[in-house]
Scaffold this motif. Sequence first.
Motif, PDB file in Angstrom:
ATOM      1  N   ALA A  78     -32.641   8.474 -24.496  1.00 29.05           N
ATOM      2  CA  ALA A  78     -32.539   7.026 -24.362  1.00 29.05           C
ATOM      3  C   ALA A  78     -33.738   6.402 -23.666  1.00 29.05           C
ATOM      4  O   ALA A  78     -33.827   5.176 -23.558  1.00 29.05           O
ATOM      5  CB  ALA A  78     -31.269   6.659 -23.591  1.00 29.05           C
ATOM      6  N   GLY A  79     -34.692   7.214 -23.188  1.00 25.72           N
ATOM      7  CA  GLY A  79     -35.827   6.683 -22.452  1.00 25.72           C
ATOM      8  C   GLY A  79     -36.938   6.180 -23.353  1.00 25.72           C
ATOM      9  O   GLY A  79     -36.941   6.373 -24.572  1.00 25.72           O
ATOM     10  N   ALA A  80     -37.921   5.544 -22.722  1.00 26.66           N
ATOM     11  CA  ALA A  80     -39.079   5.021 -23.435  1.00 26.66           C
ATOM     12  C   ALA A  80     -40.050   6.150 -23.782  1.00 26.66           C
ATOM     13  O   ALA A  80     -40.131   7.158 -23.084  1.00 26.66           O
ATOM     14  CB  ALA A  80     -39.787   3.971 -22.581  1.00 26.66           C
ATOM     15  N   PHE A  81     -40.817   5.953 -24.856  1.00 25.60           N
ATOM     16  CA  PHE A  81     -41.820   6.942 -25.262  1.00 25.60           C
ATOM     17  C   PHE A  81     -42.787   7.261 -24.121  1.00 25.60           C
ATOM     18  O   PHE A  81     -43.254   8.386 -23.990  1.00 25.60           O
ATOM     19  CB  PHE A  81     -42.638   6.408 -26.449  1.00 25.60           C
ATOM     20  N   ASN A  82     -43.110   6.245 -23.308  1.00 24.04           N
ATOM     21  CA  ASN A  82     -44.136   6.435 -22.287  1.00 24.04           C
ATOM     22  C   ASN A  82     -43.572   6.872 -20.933  1.00 24.04           C
ATOM     23  O   ASN A  82     -44.217   6.696 -19.908  1.00 24.04           O
ATOM     24  CB  ASN A  82     -44.974   5.152 -22.127  1.00 24.04           C
ATOM     25  N   TRP A  83     -42.384   7.441 -20.926  1.00 28.67           N
ATOM     26  CA  TRP A  83     -41.818   8.029 -19.712  1.00 28.67           C
ATOM     27  C   TRP A  83     -41.950   9.550 -19.845  1.00 28.67           C
ATOM     28  O   TRP A  83     -41.628  10.117 -20.893  1.00 28.67           O
ATOM     29  CB  TRP A  83     -40.360   7.614 -19.566  1.00 28.67           C
TER      30      TRP A  83
ATOM     31  N   ASP B 155     -30.328  -2.511 -27.105  1.00 30.64           N
ATOM     32  CA  ASP B 155     -29.244  -2.794 -26.160  1.00 30.64           C
ATOM     33  C   ASP B 155     -28.491  -1.489 -25.909  1.00 30.64           C
ATOM     34  O   ASP B 155     -28.030  -0.830 -26.843  1.00 30.64           O
ATOM     35  CB  ASP B 155     -28.301  -3.846 -26.763  1.00 30.64           C
ATOM     36  N   LEU B 156     -28.357  -1.115 -24.628  1.00 31.39           N
ATOM     37  CA  LEU B 156     -27.713   0.156 -24.310  1.00 31.39           C
ATOM     38  C   LEU B 156     -26.280   0.218 -24.825  1.00 31.39           C
ATOM     39  O   LEU B 156     -25.758   1.299 -25.095  1.00 31.39           O
ATOM     40  CB  LEU B 156     -27.731   0.387 -22.795  1.00 31.39           C
ATOM     41  N   SER B 157     -25.647  -0.940 -24.978  1.00 29.47           N
ATOM     42  CA  SER B 157     -24.270  -0.933 -25.477  1.00 29.47           C
ATOM     43  C   SER B 157     -24.200  -0.459 -26.929  1.00 29.47           C
ATOM     44  O   SER B 157     -23.124  -0.094 -27.417  1.00 29.47           O
ATOM     45  CB  SER B 157     -23.649  -2.330 -25.351  1.00 29.47           C
ATOM     46  N   ASN B 158     -25.350  -0.457 -27.627  1.00 28.68           N
ATOM     47  CA  ASN B 158     -25.382   0.003 -29.021  1.00 28.68           C
ATOM     48  C   ASN B 158     -25.598   1.506 -29.142  1.00 28.68           C
ATOM     49  O   ASN B 158     -25.519   2.062 -30.245  1.00 28.68           O
ATOM     50  CB  ASN B 158     -26.492  -0.717 -29.793  1.00 28.68           C
ATOM     51  N   LEU B 159     -25.891   2.174 -28.024  1.00 23.54           N
ATOM     52  CA  LEU B 159     -26.201   3.593 -28.089  1.00 23.54           C
ATOM     53  C   LEU B 159     -25.066   4.440 -28.653  1.00 23.54           C
ATOM     54  O   LEU B 159     -25.328   5.346 -29.453  1.00 23.54           O
ATOM     55  CB  LEU B 159     -26.606   4.100 -26.703  1.00 23.54           C
ATOM     56  N   PRO B 160     -23.800   4.219 -28.279  1.00 27.61           N
ATOM     57  CA  PRO B 160     -22.741   5.049 -28.874  1.00 27.61           C
ATOM     58  C   PRO B 160     -22.723   4.989 -30.396  1.00 27.61           C
ATOM     59  O   PRO B 160     -22.556   6.022 -31.064  1.00 27.61           O
ATOM     60  CB  PRO B 160     -21.457   4.470 -28.269  1.00 27.61           C
ATOM     61  N   ASP B 161     -22.908   3.798 -30.970  1.00 25.26           N
ATOM     62  CA  ASP B 161     -22.951   3.680 -32.430  1.00 25.26           C
ATOM     63  C   ASP B 161     -24.142   4.434 -32.994  1.00 25.26           C
ATOM     64  O   ASP B 161     -24.046   5.084 -34.053  1.00 25.26           O
ATOM     65  CB  ASP B 161     -23.020   2.208 -32.845  1.00 25.26           C
ATOM     66  N   MET B 162     -25.282   4.358 -32.316  1.00 24.61           N
ATOM     67  CA  MET B 162     -26.466   5.079 -32.784  1.00 24.61           C
ATOM     68  C   MET B 162     -26.243   6.584 -32.737  1.00 24.61           C
ATOM     69  O   MET B 162     -26.616   7.313 -33.667  1.00 24.61           O
ATOM     70  CB  MET B 162     -27.676   4.705 -31.929  1.00 24.61           C
TER      71      MET B 162
END
Length: 505
Positions: free
Chosen positions: A206-211, A237-244
Motif C-alpha cells: 500500500a506504500g508509495a513507489f518512493n518509500w 483512497d485507502l477505503s478502496n483497498l479491500p476492493d482492490m
Amino acid sequence: MLSLFDQGPPKACPTPFNLAAHVLRQADRNGDKIALSVLGATSAQNWSFAALKRAILATGTGLLRAGLKPGDLVLMRLGNTVDFPITYLGAIAVGIVPVPTSSQLTQPETAKIIQDLNPSAILRDPDIASADHPNQISLSQLREMRDLPLAEFRMGDPEDMAYVVYTSGTSGKPRAVAHAHRAIWARQMMVDGWYGLQETDRLCHAGAFNWTYTLGTGLMDPWTIGATALIPEPGTDLSNLPDMLRNHRATIFAAAPGVFRKILNEANDLHLPDLRHGLCAGEKLSRHLHQKWTRITGRELYEAFGMSECSTFISSSPAYPARGDALGQPQPGRRVAILGPDGPVPQGKEGTIAIHRSDPGLMLTYLNAPDEALARMQGEWFLTGDQGAMAVDGQITYLGRDDDMMNAGGYRVSPIEVEATLSRYPGISQVGAATVEVKQDSFVIVAFYTGPEKLDEDALRAYVETNLARYKQPRAFIHLPQLPTGGNGKLLRRALPAYFKATNT
C-alpha cells in the motif's frame, strides 16, 4: 544462557555481483509474466518482466550517455510513479549510486542533502521540490531514455556501494546510510523468515513507489523470485483497498500499521478469499490492531522489525509465528544478540537489540560521518538503539527505544531536527517535540513551546510546511509556561505527552 541467536551464517553472496541483476534474475524466464500492476479504481497498468528489464537497462544506458560514471551519486527527486523504481534500478545496473528520497521533503531539506553529498546530478520531476543543482536530468528525459539500446549489468564486488538512503540521526541531522550491492542478497532471509513468499504470489503493497519499504518488500523482493507486485496508483483512497485486494486477487498484503488501522475503521467484515496473510512494518504493531485484523479477516498478520541501516531482520512468519507478546525471532541466517554494557545479557533480561557486523544486510557506513557509524558498534555488534528481551526459544519482545526518536506513520523522526527548525521561529523561546497517542493506536507529532505569548497555529503550520517534510511536521502546537526538565536542566521529552493530555481534558 545468554541472549544470543546464531544458527549459522547465510549462504555467501556470489561474486561478481550486481543488485539490479539479482532483482531481475527471473526476468528472462518470466518474460511475458506480469511483474507489476499499478492498480487504478477500474483498471491496471501492467508491466511484464521483459518490459521492466528493457526499461531499466535502457535507462542505465541513458544515464551513462548523460555523462554519469560508475560510482557517481545521483539524488532522486521523483514522485510516486513507476518511474521511481525503473530509474533506481537503472542507475544501480550500471554502477551509478542512487539516493532515493521522499517526495515530501522541502526545498530547504534537499539543500542540506545536496550540500552534504555533493551529488553529480539530480534526477528530477519538476513537480517535486528540490534545491538548485547545475546538473538536473528531467523526468521527461528519463522516460525518453527507455528507447535507447540496453546496457550491460556492471558486475563487481558485492561490497561496492549500491545505493544511499537517509535516516533521521539521533543528533538531529539526517544521516546518509550507504549500502552495498550485497544488501539485496541478505533480503533472501526475509522470504521465509517473514514473507512466506512464493513465485505464484501477488503481493500488494500500500506504500508509495518512493518509500524504501515499498521498494524492498513491495517490488524488488517479489521480482527477485518471479512473483507479481501490485501497487495502488497515487492518490488511492485507502477505503478502496479491500476492493482492490479482492478484485486483483492479492495473496499477500503489506503496509504500515496506520493503513491496516484505516481499513479496519471503515469495515466490520472483510471478505478476501485469495489473501493468505498480511505483512506489517514501519512502526510497532499493537496487540489490539493485530487481533482486530485477524478477527475481521480471518487472516494472520506478520510483523517485522528493522531499520534503515539493516532493513528487517527480526520477524514472525507462517513458518515462524510469534508467540504471545513477542515480535518474532531473528530470521534464519541472522546473528542477533540482546546486549548490556558487558555483552549479551542473560535470556529474559532487557538490553539493546544488536546485529552482528558480518550480516550481509548491514550498511557500509554513514557517508561523511564514519565516526558516528563506529560509535554505534559495541565490539562486533551494531547497536540498533531499540530495547528488547530474548526468550529461551529466540523469540524477542520489543521494549521500545532507548532514546527520544519519534515514530509517526512508519517514519522515524529525530525530535532534535523538528525542534531546531521551530526554534528559529520568532516568539519561541524553547521547544520540545514528542509523539503523542491521540486515540487508540494513533500517534502524531506534537510541538510544545515556551515564549512570551501563545502563537498563531495557522502561521506555525505554514512555517513547518515550508521547512519540514509532511511526516516530520507537528500536528499540534502546545504553549506552556515552561517545559519539563531534569535536575541538570535537560529537556525531558518523555514527560511531554502528559502535558498534551492535560491541555486536552
